[in-house]
Write an enzyme that holds these catalytic residues in place. Structure first.
Site, PDB file in Angstrom:
ATOM      1  N   SER A  30       0.845  -1.195   0.200  1.00  0.00           N
ATOM      2  CA  SER A  30      -0.018   0.007   0.031  1.00  0.00           C
ATOM      3  C   SER A  30       0.756   1.131   0.071  1.00  0.00           C
ATOM      4  O   SER A  30       0.533   2.475  -0.700  1.00  0.00           O
ATOM      5  CB  SER A  30      -0.929  -0.020   1.132  1.00  0.00           C
ATOM      6  OG  SER A  30      -0.299  -0.172   2.334  1.00  0.00           O
ATOM      7  N   THR A  31       1.902   1.269   0.631  1.00  0.00           N
ATOM      8  CA  THR A  31       2.961   2.192   0.780  1.00  0.00           C
ATOM      9  C   THR A  31       3.467   2.603  -0.744  1.00  0.00           C
ATOM     10  O   THR A  31       3.547   3.830  -1.186  1.00  0.00           O
ATOM     11  CB  THR A  31       3.944   2.144   1.886  1.00  0.00           C
ATOM     12  OG1 THR A  31       3.396   1.614   2.814  1.00  0.00           O
ATOM     13  CG2 THR A  31       4.570   3.721   2.069  1.00  0.00           C
ATOM     14  N   GLY A  84       8.123  -0.600   0.098  1.00  0.00           N
ATOM     15  CA  GLY A  84       7.545  -0.670   1.520  1.00  0.00           C
ATOM     16  C   GLY A  84       8.553  -1.780   2.463  1.00  0.00           C
ATOM     17  O   GLY A  84       9.351  -2.246   1.651  1.00  0.00           O
ATOM     18  N   ASP A  86       7.850  -4.182   6.104  1.00  0.00           N
ATOM     19  CA  ASP A  86       6.790  -4.711   7.324  1.00  0.00           C
ATOM     20  C   ASP A  86       7.560  -4.265   8.523  1.00  0.00           C
ATOM     21  O   ASP A  86       6.660  -4.047   9.552  1.00  0.00           O
ATOM     22  CB  ASP A  86       6.566  -6.211   7.304  1.00  0.00           C
ATOM     23  CG  ASP A  86       5.877  -6.313   5.864  1.00  0.00           C
ATOM     24  OD1 ASP A  86       4.643  -5.676   5.527  1.00  0.00           O
ATOM     25  OD2 ASP A  86       6.317  -7.296   4.946  1.00  0.00           O
ATOM     26  N   GLY A  98       7.521  -9.042   2.735  1.00  0.00           N
ATOM     27  CA  GLY A  98       6.911  -9.958   1.943  1.00  0.00           C
ATOM     28  C   GLY A  98       5.517 -10.248   2.713  1.00  0.00           C
ATOM     29  O   GLY A  98       4.726 -11.254   2.240  1.00  0.00           O
ATOM     30  N   GLU A 106      10.738  -8.728  -5.065  1.00  0.00           N
ATOM     31  CA  GLU A 106      11.368  -7.535  -4.205  1.00  0.00           C
ATOM     32  C   GLU A 106      12.946  -7.701  -4.027  1.00  0.00           C
ATOM     33  O   GLU A 106      13.698  -6.789  -4.473  1.00  0.00           O
ATOM     34  CB  GLU A 106      10.322  -7.447  -2.977  1.00  0.00           C
ATOM     35  CG  GLU A 106       9.074  -6.918  -3.175  1.00  0.00           C
ATOM     36  CD  GLU A 106       8.114  -6.925  -1.949  1.00  0.00           C
ATOM     37  OE1 GLU A 106       7.105  -6.196  -2.021  1.00  0.00           O
ATOM     38  OE2 GLU A 106       8.659  -7.536  -0.813  1.00  0.00           O
ATOM     39  N   LYS A 124       6.498   0.952  11.476  1.00  0.00           N
ATOM     40  CA  LYS A 124       7.190  -0.203  11.118  1.00  0.00           C
ATOM     41  C   LYS A 124       8.778  -0.182  11.794  1.00  0.00           C
ATOM     42  O   LYS A 124       9.267  -1.101  11.529  1.00  0.00           O
ATOM     43  CB  LYS A 124       7.391  -0.137   9.671  1.00  0.00           C
ATOM     44  CG  LYS A 124       6.080  -0.102   8.934  1.00  0.00           C
ATOM     45  CD  LYS A 124       5.358  -1.180   8.471  1.00  0.00           C
ATOM     46  CE  LYS A 124       4.137  -0.909   7.815  1.00  0.00           C
ATOM     47  NZ  LYS A 124       4.172  -0.810   6.496  1.00  0.00           N
TER      48      LYS A 124
HETATM   49  C1  A5P Z   1       5.049  -6.832  -0.230  1.00  0.00           C
HETATM   50  O1  A5P Z   1       5.652  -8.081  -0.400  1.00  0.00           O
HETATM   51  C2  A5P Z   1       5.792  -6.429   0.997  1.00  0.00           C
HETATM   52  O2  A5P Z   1       7.077  -6.569   1.169  1.00  0.00           O
HETATM   53  C3  A5P Z   1       5.603  -4.839   1.320  1.00  0.00           C
HETATM   54  O3  A5P Z   1       6.592  -4.165   0.911  1.00  0.00           O
HETATM   55  C4  A5P Z   1       5.251  -4.719   2.757  1.00  0.00           C
HETATM   56  O4  A5P Z   1       4.503  -5.673   3.107  1.00  0.00           O
HETATM   57  C5  A5P Z   1       4.805  -3.364   2.943  1.00  0.00           C
HETATM   58  O5  A5P Z   1       3.272  -3.078   2.794  1.00  0.00           O
HETATM   59  P1  A5P Z   1       2.658  -2.007   3.126  1.00  0.00           P
HETATM   60  O6  A5P Z   1       3.177  -0.720   2.530  1.00  0.00           O
HETATM   61  O7  A5P Z   1       1.124  -2.065   2.484  1.00  0.00           O
HETATM   62  O8  A5P Z   1       2.434  -1.870   4.518  1.00  0.00           O
END
Ligand code: A5P
Length: 227
Positions: A30-31, A84, A86, A98, A106, A124
């Site tokens: 989402s970011t 982004g 986690d 992930g 990624e 985060k």
């Molecule tokens: C995707 O596989 C992830 O690595 C994202 O980058 C991570 O989950 C961050 O996502 P949000 O920006 O939605 O929190």
């Protein structure tokens, strides 16, 4: 400010780091979606870039917005990858990624990037990885039960990621196991140990890869570099 506002703000600031002529890695989540929106706006105002996406989802957004997509057949180096995370370890900028299911692409795209810039809100930031979420580990569907057993042997509490009662399948056709280790003292060592297990394709531990993190809270966007 809502969490969505923070993501938009940090996405916009990340887009301002992109320069004309760059090859840009597009993250997932989402970011990263907010960053891609801002990049599309900049491209409509004349910025010329080509992009390598980290998921089918980000590819679709970029294509729809008119960004030019390329791949590793023509571009082996990426100037800047913006994605982004986690979890972000405050001092080293080691990451957990992930939870969105795109960790293999990624990590591949990040590994080809001169700069990996992470964008996130301050929720985060952690002192120790593994405290907010489990570590996603991508494994082959063949023999997955055995691979899960071996992950447990490394001290993980495991859960196969499922959607609607079925195993979640990544863009690469693999499964994801969520591995809970509690707080992780040495992410580099754990990453190596997990990657040695036959059947593990990649882990969501991104160790010493990020060069900059843009982290938003209600006071603005702070810049972190690895200690
Ligand atoms: C995707 O596989 C992830 O690595 C994202 O980058 C991570 O989950 C961050 O996502 P949000 O920006 O939605 O929190």
């Amino acid at each position: 400010m809502t969490r969505e506002d923070l993501k938009r703000e940090v996405g916009e600031q990340a887009a301002s780091l992109v320069e004309d002529g760059m090859v840009v890695g597009l993250g997932t989540g989402s970011t990263a979606t907010c960053f891609i929106d801002s990049l599309i706006r900049r491209a409509r105002s004349g910025l010329s870039v080509v992009c390598i996406p980290t998921s089918e989802r980000s590819a679709a957004q970029a294509r729809q917005g008119g960004l030019t997509l390329v791949d590793f057949s023509t571009h082996k180096t990426i100037d800047i990858c913006i994605d982004g995370a986690d979890e972000i370890k405050r001092d080293s900028l080691d990451l957990v990624k992930g939870l969105g299911g795109a960790l293999l692409r990624e990590k591949l795209v990040a590994s080809a990037a001169k700069q990996l810039v992470i964008i996130a809100d301050s929720a985060k930031l952690v002192d120790w990885l593994g405290t907010l979420c489990p570590i996603p580990v991508e494994i082959t569907p063949f023999g997955w039960q055995l691979t899960v057993e071996r992950l447990r042997g490394q001290g993980a509490e495991t859960k196969l990621r499922q959607v609607g009662g079925e195993a979640f399948v990544t863009d690469g056709g693999n499964y994801i196991v969520e591995c809970g280790f509690g707080s992780i003292a040495n992410p580099g060592d754990l990453n190596q140990r997990l990657r040695q297990i036959v059947g593990v394709v990649e882990t969501g531990l991104f160790v010493r890869m990020a060069s900059l993190a843009l982290v938003a809270d209600e006071h603005g966007v702070a810049r972190y570099t690895p200690a």
